[in-house]
Structure formats: C-alpha cells, structure tokens
Design a protein around this motif. Structure first.
Motif, PDB file in Angstrom:
ATOM      1  N   LYS A   1       1.991   1.097   2.269  1.00 30.96           N
ATOM      2  CA  LYS A   1       2.418   2.267   3.024  1.00 30.96           C
ATOM      3  C   LYS A   1       1.366   3.376   2.934  1.00 30.96           C
ATOM      4  O   LYS A   1       0.758   3.598   1.884  1.00 30.96           O
ATOM      5  CB  LYS A   1       3.757   2.791   2.491  1.00 30.96           C
TER       6      LYS A   1
ATOM      7  N   LEU B   1       5.130   8.549   3.586  1.00 26.63           N
ATOM      8  CA  LEU B   1       6.584   8.408   3.542  1.00 26.63           C
ATOM      9  C   LEU B   1       7.144   8.510   4.956  1.00 26.63           C
ATOM     10  O   LEU B   1       6.438   8.851   5.905  1.00 26.63           O
ATOM     11  CB  LEU B   1       7.181   9.501   2.658  1.00 26.63           C
ATOM     12  N   SER B   2       8.412   8.237   5.102  1.00 25.87           N
ATOM     13  CA  SER B   2       9.028   8.267   6.441  1.00 25.87           C
ATOM     14  C   SER B   2       8.962   9.647   7.071  1.00 25.87           C
ATOM     15  O   SER B   2       8.976   9.787   8.295  1.00 25.87           O
ATOM     16  CB  SER B   2      10.479   7.803   6.353  1.00 25.87           C
ATOM     17  N   ASN B   3       8.872  10.698   6.243  1.00 23.54           N
ATOM     18  CA  ASN B   3       8.777  12.057   6.786  1.00 23.54           C
ATOM     19  C   ASN B   3       7.336  12.488   7.049  1.00 23.54           C
ATOM     20  O   ASN B   3       7.075  13.626   7.427  1.00 23.54           O
ATOM     21  CB  ASN B   3       9.449  13.051   5.842  1.00 23.54           C
TER      22      ASN B   3
ATOM     23  N   SER C   1       1.917  12.421   2.806  1.00 22.72           N
ATOM     24  CA  SER C   1       0.963  11.417   2.316  1.00 22.72           C
ATOM     25  C   SER C   1       0.024  11.937   1.239  1.00 22.72           C
ATOM     26  O   SER C   1      -0.826  11.190   0.751  1.00 22.72           O
ATOM     27  CB  SER C   1       0.129  10.877   3.485  1.00 22.72           C
TER      28      SER C   1
ATOM     29  N   ILE D   1      11.127   1.641   1.540  1.00 22.85           N
ATOM     30  CA  ILE D   1      11.500   1.371   2.937  1.00 22.85           C
ATOM     31  C   ILE D   1      11.316   2.620   3.793  1.00 22.85           C
ATOM     32  O   ILE D   1      11.578   3.738   3.362  1.00 22.85           O
ATOM     33  CB  ILE D   1      12.965   0.894   3.001  1.00 22.85           C
ATOM     34  N   GLY D   2      10.860   2.397   5.022  1.00 23.32           N
ATOM     35  CA  GLY D   2      10.741   3.488   5.983  1.00 23.32           C
ATOM     36  C   GLY D   2       9.385   4.151   6.011  1.00 23.32           C
ATOM     37  O   GLY D   2       9.112   4.975   6.882  1.00 23.32           O
ATOM     38  N   GLY D   3       8.522   3.815   5.056  1.00 26.29           N
ATOM     39  CA  GLY D   3       7.188   4.402   5.052  1.00 26.29           C
ATOM     40  C   GLY D   3       6.340   3.868   6.190  1.00 26.29           C
ATOM     41  O   GLY D   3       6.662   2.860   6.829  1.00 26.29           O
ATOM     42  N   MET D   4       5.234   4.551   6.455  1.00 30.02           N
ATOM     43  CA  MET D   4       4.343   4.151   7.553  1.00 30.02           C
ATOM     44  C   MET D   4       3.463   2.993   7.102  1.00 30.02           C
ATOM     45  O   MET D   4       2.889   3.018   6.017  1.00 30.02           O
ATOM     46  CB  MET D   4       3.476   5.337   7.981  1.00 30.02           C
ATOM     47  N   ASP D   5       3.342   1.985   7.971  1.00 27.97           N
ATOM     48  CA  ASP D   5       2.579   0.781   7.635  1.00 27.97           C
ATOM     49  C   ASP D   5       1.080   1.060   7.632  1.00 27.97           C
ATOM     50  O   ASP D   5       0.581   1.920   8.359  1.00 27.97           O
ATOM     51  CB  ASP D   5       2.874  -0.338   8.639  1.00 27.97           C
TER      52      ASP D   5
END
Length: 399
Positions: A172, A175-177, A180, A359-363
């Motif tokens: 990742k 994070l999803s928000n 970084s 889960i939900g983090g940026m790839d």
C-alpha cells in the motif's frame, strides 16, 4: 565511424591509467548534466603528469582541464587516456581533439566512441589526421556505465528512466483517506535525495504537486555524502521539474503559492528551464500566454486522453529534446503503472517499509484487472539492500 581496436593487447599499466581516468570522471556524476561525465589522464614516461575531469556544463572539458597546467614541452610525446572520444565541434567550449593536438601528445587511448552525432568518430579522425596514434575500446564497459543516461538520449531519443515507489509490506502507498507521510524511514528518504541529485529532471503529476505540496528539490541537509563543490561548482545542481497536467490545474499563482520554483538557474546549464509543465494540446496557447514572460518556466503541449492519460513515449521524447539524460519519476502508482505497462522504464526502485496498512489502502501499482497470469508484468531483480529500517528493491524490465 571508426571501429575500436580489437587487435590491441592492453597492458596492465594501460588498464590502470584508464581505470584512474574513469574514477576521475565519476567526480562529475552530480554536476555535469546535460554533458557526459569524462575523465582524462596525461602520462609521460609511465607516470601521470596531469589529470582532469569535466566538472560542469559550459566549463572546461576533461582534456582541457588535464592540460591546463602542463606546458607543451611537458606534454610533447605524452599519452592521453580519455574515457570518451574527444569532441570535435565548437560548442560552449573549443574542440578537445584540437587541444590534444596542440599539446603534441603522441598517443591517445579512448575508452569508447561518442554517440553524439556532432562527434561520432570525428574526434578520432581529427587525431589520426594529425598523426596521433589512437586506440579505442580500453575498459569500454566501465566507461559506458558512467553515462547510461547520456547514451540512452543519444541512441534511443529517451532519457534513462528510474521510477520510484514506496509501499508498506502489504503493498500500500497510502491509507484509504490518502494519508501517506511517512511510509518509509529517514534513511530511505535520504537515499532518495541521492537519486534526485544525480537526475537531470524529476517527473511528477499536478495531482502529486497539489496534494503533497511537493517541492521536488534536492535537500542538502539530507544528502549522505559531501556534494562535490569546487572552484567551478558552487551550488547544488537542482533537477528540472517536469509536471504532467492533463486537467490544467497548475496556474501561475499555483507555482508562487507552493514555492515550487526553488531553483537557481545559475546552477543549471544555459537556456534550461527550471520548471516544465506538460499540458494537453487543447487550449494550450492560453496557458502559454500566462507564462510568456517567465523564461524559467516552459509550457509544452502533448497528446492527452481522458482515459489513458498522456502518451508516455511522447513525454520522454520531449524530455530528450530538453537534454534530459536521467529522469527520476516520483509520483503516484497510476503514472508509475503507465511506465511499467508500456515498458518505458529502465529501473523500478521500490522502498518497502516494515508496516502493514490494511484493507482499503491505495495499491502500489493500480493497473488491470488481469484475467490470467500471462498478462502479469515480470521484472528482473537487479539489487536488494537494507536502507535503515526499510528495504530497497531495484528491478529492470523483463523483455
């Protein structure tokens, strides 16, 4: 173009003199862009009587520096060891081939021919025409490694491209928000500064600039080596900032507000912009008018598609036209994926931190989805090493 000297049996001492010239050339790694790194050693009676290297574009070349304090009487009949074919054209400095002739050297060992069309064997021909014995090919592979970016630009019309990414152990980049900072530790971030300092330009996106307030500069306080200041190089050569802006988000006010233009043009070569903004060809003229009085900023149009983005091959050709030898790509996973999928990168550098972001983090590289394993991108592992608390992985394309 003349060929190298395959029949010449080089002695151990000749190897040693050229190896020394190569070590001298490395001193220009962070300062000579867009020129190549070149070293020169002058030998007489099997002893080095003088040496030099190219320090900065627009200043003396290696041969000129090596002969600066040597009289013709001393250099008469001497042997010169040069890591790259002496230039034969008048640019910002006179031809080095003529300088060697003026010094009345008897023999010149050249590690490799110069692929620059302005030279391309002419330097060798001039030396031979003056009666100088010339040998080409001594430690050629070592000499080529000095200037991989310069040779890429001359031979392929593209810079040597390094794509940098940083991720957690579970792949990742944020994070999803979107948070970084910081995935990697201070040692890895300092390591990045070394790559930036050796690069002619940093390529990023308007998204990265606006979201991360990215200044894209070399930070001397983070460099883990002494920058090679000398009588010619007095300040850090900051890389050009190349920004891809497909949605026209970078305005003149944006650059001033973000203090993005933090570069002293005197540290770069003549006529080199500090910032290059590549925009869609649509409505390009209006944006060029906005910056028409800023010689330090250049607006260039390129093909842009709303789905696939910019034509990466065209972007690299633009960079080549700007005399960019080594390009450092530092942006999000989407742009990195464009380089990887199109095989238009030379090295992929990934810093992996000992973190799990869940889960939900940026790839790391969001491309696909793929339907079978034959569609996956395979890479060659070139290097793996620990950098502080992180791991740095270096890959090349597998073609």
């Amino acid at each position: 173009m003349p060929e190298k000297s395959p029949s010449k049996h080089y002695t151990l001492q000749e190897h040693e003199f050229m190896a020394h010239a190569i070590q001298l050339a490395k001193k220009g790694t962070y300062t000579t862009s867009p020129n190549p790194n070149v070293g020169c050693v002058i030998v007489k009676n099997n002893k080095i009587i003088s040496q030099g290297w190219h320090k900065k574009a627009g200043s003396g070349h290696a041969e000129v520096n090596a002969l600066a304090d040597v009289s013709v009487e001393d250099s008469l009949g001497a042997t010169a060891y040069v890591t790259l074919e002496p230039c034969s054209h008048y640019g910002r400095t006179p031809p080095c081939a003529l300088r060697l002739i003026e010094a009345k050297v008897a023999t010149v060992f050249v590690a490799m021919l110069d692929p620059n069309p302005q030279v391309a064997g002419n330097g060798i021909a001039i030396l031979k025409g003056a009666g100088i014995e010339v040998h080409v090919g001594l430690l050629e592979a070592d000499a080529r490694a000095l200037n991989y970016g310069f040779f890429s630009r001359m031979e392929k019309n593209k810079p040597f491209v390094r794509v940098k990414l940083a991720s957690s152990l579970d792949g990742k980049t944020a994070l999803s928000n979107g948070e970084s900072k910081w995935i990697t530790g201070p040692s890895a971030r300092a390591d990045v500064q070394k790559y930036r300092a050796a690069s002619c330009a940093i390529l990023t996106t308007a998204q990265t600039v606006l979201v991360d307030n990215a200044r894209l500069n070399v930070r001397e306080e983070q460099l883990e080596f002494m920058y090679p200041y000398n009588g010619v190089v007095t300040q850090i050569r900051q890389p050009i900032k190349v920004i891809l802006d497909g949605h026209n988000r970078i305005k003149r006010s944006t650059i001033d507000e973000l203090d993005l233009f933090n570069i002293d043009l005197d540290s770069n070569s003549a006529d080199t912009p500090g910032i290059v903004i590549i925009k869609s060809n649509t409505g390009l003229s209006e944006f060029q008018k906005e910056f028409k009085d800023r010689g330090d900023i250049r607006i260039i149009g390129a093909n842009y598609d709303q789905q696939s983005g910019f034509d990466i091959a065209q972007v690299l050709a633009i960079c080549s036209s700007l005399q960019i030898n080594n390009l450092w790509v530092e942006a999000g996973g989407k742009l990195a994926g464009s380089f990887i999928v199109s095989n238009l990168f030379d090295e992929l550098i990934v810093y992996v931190a000992p973190k799990l972001m869940g889960i939900g983090g940026m790839d790391l590289v969001p491309f696909g989805p793929l339907e079978n394993m034959s569609q996956t991108k395979s890479l060659n592992l070139l290097d793996c090493r620990v950098v502080g608390e992180d791991i740095r992985l270096t890959y090349s394309p597998k073609v």
